[in-house]
Design an enzyme around this catalytic site. Structure first.
Site, PDB file in Angstrom:
ATOM      1  N   SER A  52      50.966  74.503 -56.918  1.00  0.00           N
ATOM      2  CA  SER A  52      50.877  73.074 -56.622  1.00  0.00           C
ATOM      3  C   SER A  52      50.577  72.833 -55.141  1.00  0.00           C
ATOM      4  O   SER A  52      50.867  73.667 -54.281  1.00  0.00           O
ATOM      5  CB  SER A  52      52.195  72.384 -56.976  1.00  0.00           C
TER       6      SER A  52
HETATM    7  N1  SAH Z   1      55.715  76.018 -59.684  1.00  0.00           N
HETATM    8  C1  SAH Z   1      54.464  76.743 -59.681  1.00  0.00           C
HETATM    9  C2  SAH Z   1      53.306  75.932 -60.201  1.00  0.00           C
HETATM   10  C3  SAH Z   1      53.218  76.165 -61.600  1.00  0.00           C
HETATM   11  S1  SAH Z   1      51.850  75.588 -62.530  1.00  0.00           S
HETATM   12  C4  SAH Z   1      54.153  77.326 -58.330  1.00  0.00           C
HETATM   13  O1  SAH Z   1      54.875  77.047 -57.364  1.00  0.00           O
HETATM   14  O2  SAH Z   1      53.186  78.084 -58.239  1.00  0.00           O
HETATM   15  C5  SAH Z   1      52.746  75.353 -64.032  1.00  0.00           C
HETATM   16  C6  SAH Z   1      53.258  76.605 -64.683  1.00  0.00           C
HETATM   17  O3  SAH Z   1      54.007  76.185 -65.820  1.00  0.00           O
HETATM   18  C7  SAH Z   1      52.158  77.542 -65.212  1.00  0.00           C
HETATM   19  O4  SAH Z   1      52.345  78.814 -64.689  1.00  0.00           O
HETATM   20  C8  SAH Z   1      52.393  77.523 -66.725  1.00  0.00           C
HETATM   21  O5  SAH Z   1      52.110  78.751 -67.355  1.00  0.00           O
HETATM   22  C9  SAH Z   1      53.862  77.181 -66.812  1.00  0.00           C
HETATM   23  N2  SAH Z   1      54.304  76.622 -68.091  1.00  0.00           N
HETATM   24  C10 SAH Z   1      53.644  75.790 -68.942  1.00  0.00           C
HETATM   25  N3  SAH Z   1      54.415  75.513 -70.017  1.00  0.00           N
HETATM   26  C11 SAH Z   1      55.580  76.190 -69.845  1.00  0.00           C
HETATM   27  C12 SAH Z   1      56.766  76.309 -70.628  1.00  0.00           C
HETATM   28  N4  SAH Z   1      56.926  75.693 -71.798  1.00  0.00           N
HETATM   29  N5  SAH Z   1      57.767  77.097 -70.138  1.00  0.00           N
HETATM   30  C13 SAH Z   1      57.640  77.739 -68.946  1.00  0.00           C
HETATM   31  N6  SAH Z   1      56.532  77.666 -68.171  1.00  0.00           N
HETATM   32  C14 SAH Z   1      55.517  76.901 -68.612  1.00  0.00           C
END
Ligand code: SAH
Length: 201
Positions: A52
């Site tokens: 993000s």
């Molecule tokens: N917080 C992260 C940004 C993540 S992007 C950072 O600092 O880099 C969102 C993430 O959520 C992705 O990696 C995606 O695979 C994950 N995601 C999507 N659905 C999910 C779920 N049901 N449980 C856990 N992770 C999930």
């Protein structure tokens, strides 16, 4: 990054700024994008996911109103950057990632943060094993707030998550008040979709 993008936009909590000073964001982006690590935007991390934008990481962290002694849950570990920022502020961070390959990489990056516990699985149902939490941060866009996540909050604590469809969502902040929950909306955001039981199909 800290001066222009975070404190320059009004987020001035010393603990928050200190966390951003400490965590080397360039270790959380793909090596070919290292020059963009401190830019004012999200960056692809592979498999359709992103790390993000720094300001959004800061804003969501700020909205949890953390003081330092908390246990928090992050859903969507992705690169691990948000978990590392939280780890500099609170006592214990649980973070859960759905995609095994991303979870494996993040686990390595986060191994030096002793207060981060990495889990792999569907975080749309939270991580009930370690509930209740002093804060929950969802880093992927949900169709609506999952009640099961609200149920894992302690009283008077907050859950922050983007709610909405592909490409555009609103950041919602839910606060537990006994058996009730108040919701405030913050700014418009653009997150990847939440998958799993309470996510998008
Ligand atoms: N917080 C992260 C940004 C993540 S992007 C950072 O600092 O880099 C969102 C993430 O959520 C992705 O990696 C995606 O695979 C994950 N995601 C999507 N659905 C999910 C779920 N049901 N449980 C856990 N992770 C999930």
């Amino acid at each position: 990054m800290v001066l222009k993008q975070i404190s320059g936009r009004g987020l001035k909590d010393p603990q928050l700024l200190d966390a951003f000073e400490k965590v080397p964001r360039h270790l959380f982006v793909p090596p070919e994008d290292i020059d963009l690590a401190y830019a004012d935007n999200a960056i692809p991390i592979g498999l359709g996911q992103t790390i993000s934008q720094p300001y959004i990481v800061a804003l969501m962290t700020h909205l949890l109103e953390l003081k330092g002694n908390e246990r928090v849950l992050e859903v969507g570990t992705g690169s691990g950057y948000q978990a590392a920022i939280l780890a500099c502020i609170v006592k214990e961070v649980h973070t859960i990632e759905y995609i095994q390959a991303l979870a494996d990489k993040a686990r390595v990056r986060l191994s030096e943060y002793e207060n981060v516990l990495c889990h792999t699985g569907d975080g749309s149902s939270g991580w009930p094993e370690a509930a209740p939490y002093d804060g929950i941060l969802v880093a992927a866009a949900a169709p609506r707030v999952p009640q099961t996540l609200l149920d894992q909050l302690k009283d008077n604590k907050c859950l922050v998550l983007p709610v909405g469809g592909e490409g555009y969502q609103v950041l919602e902040v839910w606060r537990r008040k006994g058996s009730q929950f108040d919701c405030k909306t913050e700014i418009g955001v653009a997150f990847v979709p939440l998958r799993g039981k309470y996510g998008w199909k």
